[in-house]
Design a protein around this motif. Structure first.
Motif: not given
Ligand code: ZN
Length: 139
Positions: A48-52, A74-88
């Motif tokens: 679920k995305f919100e505000d990027g 993986m889910t623990e790390i990317v949850k709450g992250m910017d999409v850009k940051e999560a891609k990186k």
């Protein structure tokens, strides 16, 4: 004194026994399903995305300990992250496990999987969830 590999094994075991963000979301924007045919691992990821940002994320799956623990981390790390940051960060993880690249600090608990590089059969298990999140973020 415990060495790093013991600590890493403990992190992986803990995530396997108590997977974080396991289940499904009532509302989500993206769903990705992936399988690793060489081991039989299957994962289904909802985001679920919100505000990027990745507002919420959950996974379901069956598979070996490495694949399930890796999905949990993986889910623990990317949850709450910017999409850009999560891609990186997902790119960093895949590099680390596939090519044995020195783990980046921002990978946190995911550094526990750095040793998987030495076991080529397990590389696809460890990277499955991270390829799934990359796909969820790509289009
Ligand atoms: Zn596997």
């Amino acid at each position: 004194m415990r060495d790093f590999s013991d600590l890493y094994a403990e992190i992986i075991m803990d995530h396997q026994k108590h997977p974080r963000n396991f289940g499904t979301l009532p509302i989500f924007d993206k769903e990705v399903q992936m399988t690793n045919s060489s081991c039989g691992d299957q994962i289904s990821l909802q985001v679920k995305f919100e505000d990027g940002k990745i507002k919420d994320i959950k996974f379901m799956g069956i598979g070996c300990a490495i694949s399930m623990a890796s999905a949990s981390v993986m889910t623990e790390i990317v949850k709450g992250m910017d999409v850009k940051e999560a891609k990186k960060i997902s790119g960093e993880f895949i590099e680390m496990v596939t090519n044995g690249k020195e783990p980046a600090d921002d990978l946190k608990d995911a550094r526990a999987f750095s040793g998987v590089n030495k076991y080529p059969m397990r590389v696809k298990c460890a990277t499955l969830a991270w390829h799934a999140i990359q796909k969820a973020l790509s289009d």
